[in-house]
Design an enzyme around this catalytic site. Structure first.
Site, PDB file in Angstrom:
ATOM      1  N   ARG A  75       0.749  -1.161  -0.037  1.00  0.00           N
ATOM      2  CA  ARG A  75      -0.073  -0.022  -0.012  1.00  0.00           C
ATOM      3  C   ARG A  75       0.719   1.494  -0.142  1.00  0.00           C
ATOM      4  O   ARG A  75       1.725   1.358   0.841  1.00  0.00           O
ATOM      5  CB  ARG A  75      -0.852  -0.035   1.272  1.00  0.00           C
ATOM      6  CG  ARG A  75      -1.689   1.061   1.584  1.00  0.00           C
ATOM      7  CD  ARG A  75      -2.663   0.849   2.559  1.00  0.00           C
ATOM      8  NE  ARG A  75      -3.562   2.224   2.890  1.00  0.00           N
ATOM      9  CZ  ARG A  75      -3.170   3.373   3.641  1.00  0.00           C
ATOM     10  NH1 ARG A  75      -2.302   3.122   4.530  1.00  0.00           N
ATOM     11  NH2 ARG A  75      -3.868   4.253   3.643  1.00  0.00           N
ATOM     12  N   HIS A 118      -2.545  11.054   0.528  1.00  0.00           N
ATOM     13  CA  HIS A 118      -2.047  10.565   1.958  1.00  0.00           C
ATOM     14  C   HIS A 118      -1.345  12.128   2.601  1.00  0.00           C
ATOM     15  O   HIS A 118      -0.274  12.120   2.771  1.00  0.00           O
ATOM     16  CB  HIS A 118      -1.233   9.570   1.973  1.00  0.00           C
ATOM     17  CG  HIS A 118      -0.746   8.892   3.253  1.00  0.00           C
ATOM     18  ND1 HIS A 118      -0.920   7.419   3.477  1.00  0.00           N
ATOM     19  CD2 HIS A 118      -0.426   9.403   4.508  1.00  0.00           C
ATOM     20  CE1 HIS A 118      -0.568   7.544   5.025  1.00  0.00           C
ATOM     21  NE2 HIS A 118      -0.339   8.640   5.381  1.00  0.00           N
ATOM     22  N   GLU A 163      -7.255   8.558   6.019  1.00  0.00           N
ATOM     23  CA  GLU A 163      -7.419   9.439   7.159  1.00  0.00           C
ATOM     24  C   GLU A 163      -7.904  10.838   7.102  1.00  0.00           C
ATOM     25  O   GLU A 163      -7.152  11.869   7.494  1.00  0.00           O
ATOM     26  CB  GLU A 163      -6.069   9.275   7.938  1.00  0.00           C
ATOM     27  CG  GLU A 163      -5.754   7.998   8.376  1.00  0.00           C
ATOM     28  CD  GLU A 163      -4.752   7.901   9.559  1.00  0.00           C
ATOM     29  OE1 GLU A 163      -4.129   8.962  10.044  1.00  0.00           O
ATOM     30  OE2 GLU A 163      -4.452   6.687  10.068  1.00  0.00           O
ATOM     31  N   ASN A 296      -7.541   2.281   9.568  1.00  0.00           N
ATOM     32  CA  ASN A 296      -6.300   2.237  10.365  1.00  0.00           C
ATOM     33  C   ASN A 296      -6.648   2.322  11.853  1.00  0.00           C
ATOM     34  O   ASN A 296      -7.474   3.185  12.340  1.00  0.00           O
ATOM     35  CB  ASN A 296      -5.626   3.719   9.693  1.00  0.00           C
ATOM     36  CG  ASN A 296      -5.099   3.696   8.405  1.00  0.00           C
ATOM     37  OD1 ASN A 296      -5.353   2.804   7.719  1.00  0.00           O
ATOM     38  ND2 ASN A 296      -4.679   4.620   7.951  1.00  0.00           N
ATOM     39  N   TYR A 298      -4.311   2.477  15.717  1.00  0.00           N
ATOM     40  CA  TYR A 298      -3.419   2.280  16.601  1.00  0.00           C
ATOM     41  C   TYR A 298      -3.678   2.071  18.005  1.00  0.00           C
ATOM     42  O   TYR A 298      -2.966   1.378  18.787  1.00  0.00           O
ATOM     43  CB  TYR A 298      -2.432   3.508  16.291  1.00  0.00           C
ATOM     44  CG  TYR A 298      -1.908   3.429  14.956  1.00  0.00           C
ATOM     45  CD1 TYR A 298      -0.896   2.871  14.734  1.00  0.00           C
ATOM     46  CD2 TYR A 298      -2.596   4.161  13.857  1.00  0.00           C
ATOM     47  CE1 TYR A 298       0.026   2.907  13.495  1.00  0.00           C
ATOM     48  CE2 TYR A 298      -1.924   4.025  12.498  1.00  0.00           C
ATOM     49  CZ  TYR A 298      -0.700   3.554  12.198  1.00  0.00           C
ATOM     50  OH  TYR A 298      -0.053   3.612  10.919  1.00  0.00           O
ATOM     51  N   GLU A 380      -3.677  -0.116   8.055  1.00  0.00           N
ATOM     52  CA  GLU A 380      -2.499   0.355   8.833  1.00  0.00           C
ATOM     53  C   GLU A 380      -2.728  -0.129  10.486  1.00  0.00           C
ATOM     54  O   GLU A 380      -3.672   0.164  10.835  1.00  0.00           O
ATOM     55  CB  GLU A 380      -2.324   1.904   8.950  1.00  0.00           C
ATOM     56  CG  GLU A 380      -1.952   2.392   7.714  1.00  0.00           C
ATOM     57  CD  GLU A 380      -1.695   4.278   7.771  1.00  0.00           C
ATOM     58  OE1 GLU A 380      -1.339   4.422   8.866  1.00  0.00           O
ATOM     59  OE2 GLU A 380      -1.762   4.758   6.996  1.00  0.00           O
TER      60      GLU A 380
HETATM   61  C1  PNW Z   1      -1.336   7.519  10.675  1.00  0.00           C
HETATM   62  N1  PNW Z   1      -3.490  10.449  15.823  1.00  0.00           N
HETATM   63  O1  PNW Z   1      -1.221   8.900  11.030  1.00  0.00           O
HETATM   64  C2  PNW Z   1      -0.846   7.742   9.080  1.00  0.00           C
HETATM   65  O2  PNW Z   1      -1.657   7.282   8.180  1.00  0.00           O
HETATM   66  C3  PNW Z   1       0.592   7.482   8.955  1.00  0.00           C
HETATM   67  O3  PNW Z   1       1.079   8.381   7.854  1.00  0.00           O
HETATM   68  C4  PNW Z   1       1.267   7.550  10.179  1.00  0.00           C
HETATM   69  O4  PNW Z   1       2.762   7.299  10.062  1.00  0.00           O
HETATM   70  C5  PNW Z   1       0.915   6.702  11.112  1.00  0.00           C
HETATM   71  O5  PNW Z   1      -0.453   6.718  11.521  1.00  0.00           O
HETATM   72  C6  PNW Z   1       1.775   6.755  12.440  1.00  0.00           C
HETATM   73  O6  PNW Z   1       1.410   7.864  12.898  1.00  0.00           O
HETATM   74  C7  PNW Z   1      -1.881   9.200  12.280  1.00  0.00           C
HETATM   75  O7  PNW Z   1      -3.131  11.369  16.315  1.00  0.00           O
HETATM   76  C8  PNW Z   1      -1.494  10.212  13.039  1.00  0.00           C
HETATM   77  O8  PNW Z   1      -4.402   9.845  16.528  1.00  0.00           O
HETATM   78  C9  PNW Z   1      -1.817  10.728  14.247  1.00  0.00           C
HETATM   79  C10 PNW Z   1      -2.867  10.217  14.841  1.00  0.00           C
HETATM   80  C11 PNW Z   1      -3.425   8.935  14.126  1.00  0.00           C
HETATM   81  C12 PNW Z   1      -2.891   8.486  12.874  1.00  0.00           C
END
Ligand code: PNW
Length: 482
Positions: A75, A118, A163, A296, A298, A380
Site C-alpha cells: 500500500r 495521503h 485518514e 487504520n 493504532y 494500517e
Molecule cells: C497515521 N492520531 O497517522 C498515518 O496514516 C501514517 O502516515 C502515520 O505515519 C501513522 O499513522 C503513524 O502515526 C496518524 O493523532 C497520525 O491519532 C496521528 C494520529 C493517528 C494516525
C-alpha cells in the site's frame, strides 16, 4: 490460534511524503508538507521530507526487499504535487515514477494498493484556500482521473483518501499537521470538501472502469472513563462523533448524524443550501457504494469530560495533547475541553496505549452499526519504539558483526494485533486483509525522523535498510497464514 480465510491479503504500507524524498526533483513542486516543514518549530528538530528515505531513487531495491519478506500487497500513495505540481498541468516524469513502481511490484508478484491522497496537497492549492476551498474537491477529482488514466490498466485497488480526520482536523483545527492552520470553520469545511472530493473521484473512476474503490479512515473506540458518569459519556459521544461518525455516516449512510449537525451547526453542517457548506446533491455524491473500507487503528482513547488532575495534558500522556514534542490545541472542534486520561496499559514511543482487544471490538462494532458496511481491510496498524541496534556475531578479524534490531516490543504488538483481527473474524467481522505500518522507518510527520515505525530499519546517515526482527516475524506470520 489465529486463522484467516483463504485469500486474506497480507501487506505493508507507506506514504509518498514519508519515504520518497526527491522533494524538488523531476518536476515535483512543493506540497503543503514541504512548506510546513520550513516553518520554525513546526517539526521536531526542523526535519524536512526533502530526502526522507530516498525511496524515489531506491525503489527497485525496496520492492526486492518486499518480495524477500513475502509481502502479497504493498500500500503506497501517489504524490499529487509530483503528478500535478501546480495543479494546472500534468508532470509526466512524476507519473512515470509510479508507473515504474507498479511494474516493479507486478513483476515481483506484489499487488499494488494505491492511495491518491495521503496528506500532501500541492502548496499551490493551499494558497487558493486548500481544503477549506470547495474547488479543491474538483481539483482532486481531476488529479484522480489523471492517475487512473496512467495506471488503471495495472492497478486494481484504489483508495481515495487516507485518514481524512488527520488532513482536516489536525491540519486545519489543531494545526499540528500541514498546513498548520488553527481555524475550526476551515477544519469543518475541509472535512466536507474531502468527502466531496472522495465522492467526485469515485464517480469519475467508476465511469472510467475502476472496480475496487474505497477509502481509509482512522477509527478508534472512544471509551468513557466512567460509563456511569454523564459528563464522561457526553465526552465519549463527542469524540466518537469527530473521530468516527462524521466520516462513516456521510460515506455509508448519506448523512451527517443529527447530534453532529447540532454540535457543528455554527459551521454550516446543519443546513443544505445553494451557497452554504453542504449543497444540494453533495450527500448523494459522497455516499456511493464502495468495494472496501480501509481501517487504520493504532490505539483506543479513554475519554473524560473532566479536566485531568496533576500536571496537565502533557504529564498525563494525553495522546492528542502533544505532537512533535510541543503542546498543541485540540483537533476536536467544539469539544476542546475533552481529556484523554491514560489507562494502566503499556505505551509505545508515541505515548499510545497498547490494547489489541480494541481492534477486535472496533472491527466487530463497525459491522453491527453499519448495515451497508463493505468488506474491511486493516490498512494500517503498527507501533513506534526506540529501537536499539546491536552488532551480532563479531567477525573473526575483530570487526563488528552484522547490524540487527531485536525489536521484541514491535513484534509482540504486531502479533497481538494480528491475533485480534483473527478474533474479530471469528466474531463475524468481514476483514479481508492486514497491512502493517510501516515497511520502512520514515518521516513521521510532526515528529520528523524522531519516531520509527518500520519493520525495516533505515540508517538516516547511510540510508541502508536492515530488516528488524519484526520483519522476519511478520514474514513468518504471512508464510504460516498462507
Ligand atoms: C497515521 N492520531 O497517522 C498515518 O496514516 C501514517 O502516515 C502515520 O505515519 C501513522 O499513522 C503513524 O502515526 C496518524 O493523532 C497520525 O491519532 C496521528 C494520529 C493517528 C494516525
Amino acid at each position: 490460534m489465529t486463522s484467516f480465510p483463504p485469500g486474506f491479503l497480507w501487506g505493508s504500507a507507506t506514504a509518498a511524503a514519508q519515504i520518497e524524498g526527491a522533494a524538488f526533483e523531476d518536476g515535483k513542486e512543493a506540497s503543503i508538507w514541504d512548506a510546513f516543514a520550513r516553518i520554525p518549530g513546526a517539526i521536531l528538530n526542523g526535519d524536512t521530507p526533502d530526502v526522507a528515505v530516498d525511496h524515489y531513487h531506491r525503489m527497485p531495491a525496496d520492492v526486492a526487499l518486499m518480495k524477500e519478506l513475502g509481502l502479497q500487497s504493498y500500500r503506497f500513495s501517489t504524490s499529487w504535487a509530483r503528478i500535478r505540481p501546480g495543479d494546472a498541468y500534468t508532470n509526466q516524469a512524476g507519473l512515470d515514477f509510479y508507473s515504474r513502481l507498479v511494474d516493479e511490484l507486478l513483476g515481483a508478484g506484489i499487488l499494488p494498493w494505491l492511495t491518491l491522497y495521503h496528506w500532501d496537497l500541492p502548496q499551490a492549492l493551499e494558497e487558493k484556500g486548500g481544503w477549506a476551498n470547495r474547488d479543491t474537491a474538483y481539483r482532486f477529482r481531476d488529479y484522480a482521473e489523471v492517475v487512473y488514466e496512467a495506471l488503471g490498466d495495472r492497478v486494481q485497488h484504489w483508495t481515495t483518501f487516507n485518514e481524512p480526520f488527520c488532513s482536516s482536523l489536525l491540519g486545519y483545527a489543531s494545526g499540528v499537521h500541514a498546513p498548520g492552520r488553527q481555524e475550526p470553520a476551515a477544519a469543518v469545511a475541509a472535512v466536507h470538501h474531502q468527502h466531496l472530493g472522495h465522492g467526485l473521484a469515485v464517480a469519475r473512476l467508476r465511469e472510467l472502469g475502476a472496480q475496487n474503490l474505497g477509502i481509509t479512515l482512522n477509527l478508534t473506540n472512544a471509551v468513557p472513563r466512567d460509563p456511569s458518569d454523564p459528563v464522561d459519556l457526553e465526552a465519549a459521544r463527542r469524540i466518537d462523533a469527530l473521530n468516527n461518525r462524521i466520516f462513516l455516516d456521510p460515506l455509508l449512510r448519506g448523512e451527517y448524524p443529527a447530534d453532529i449537525r447540532a454540535d457543528l451547526a455554527e459551521f454550516g453542517l446543519d443546513t443544505v443550501s445553494e451557497t452554504g457548506l453542504v449543497r444540494p446533491g453533495d450527500l448523494e455524491i459522497i455516499a456511493q457504494p464502495l468495494e472496501f473500507l480501509g481501517v487504520n487503528h493504532y490505539h483506543d482513547d479513554q475519554v473524560s469530560g473532566h479536566s485531568l488532575g496533576g500536571g496537565g495534558a502533557d504529564d498525563a500522556g494525553d495522546p492528542h495533547g502533544v505532537k512533535g514534542g510541543r503542546a498543541v490545541s485540540s483537533p476536536f472542534v467544539n469539544a476542546e475541553y475533552v481529556t484523554f486520561p491514560l489507562r494502566d496499559l503499556p505505551l509505545t514511543a508515541m505515548g499510545w496505549e497498547v490494547h489489541p482487544a480494541g481492534l477486535r471490538t472496533l472491527l466487530v462494532r463497525l459491522g453491527q452499526e453499519y448495515p451497508t458496511l463493505p468488506p474491511l481491510y486493516v490498512t494500517e496498524n503498527g507501533a513506534a519504539y526506540d529501537d536499539v541496534v546491536s552488532h551480532d556475531g563479531a567477525a573473526a578479524d575483530g570487526s563488528e558483526g552484522a547490524e540487527a534490531v531485536h525489536d521484541e516490543l514491535r513484534t509482540s504488538y504486531i502479533e497481538q494485533h494480528v491475533a485480534a483481527v483473527s478474533d474479530a473474524i471469528a466474531d463475524g467481522a468481514d476483514v479481508r486483509g492486514y497491512f502493517v505500518w510501516s515497511l520502512l522507518d520514515n518521516y513521521e510527520w510532526a515528529w520528523g525522523y524522531g519516531k520509527r515505525f518500520g519493520i525495516v530499519r533505515v540508517d538516516y546517515d547511510t540510508l541502508v535498510r536492515t530488516p528488524k526482527d519484526s520483519a522476519h516475524a511478520y514474514a513468518a506470520i504471512i508464510a504460516a497464514a498462507g
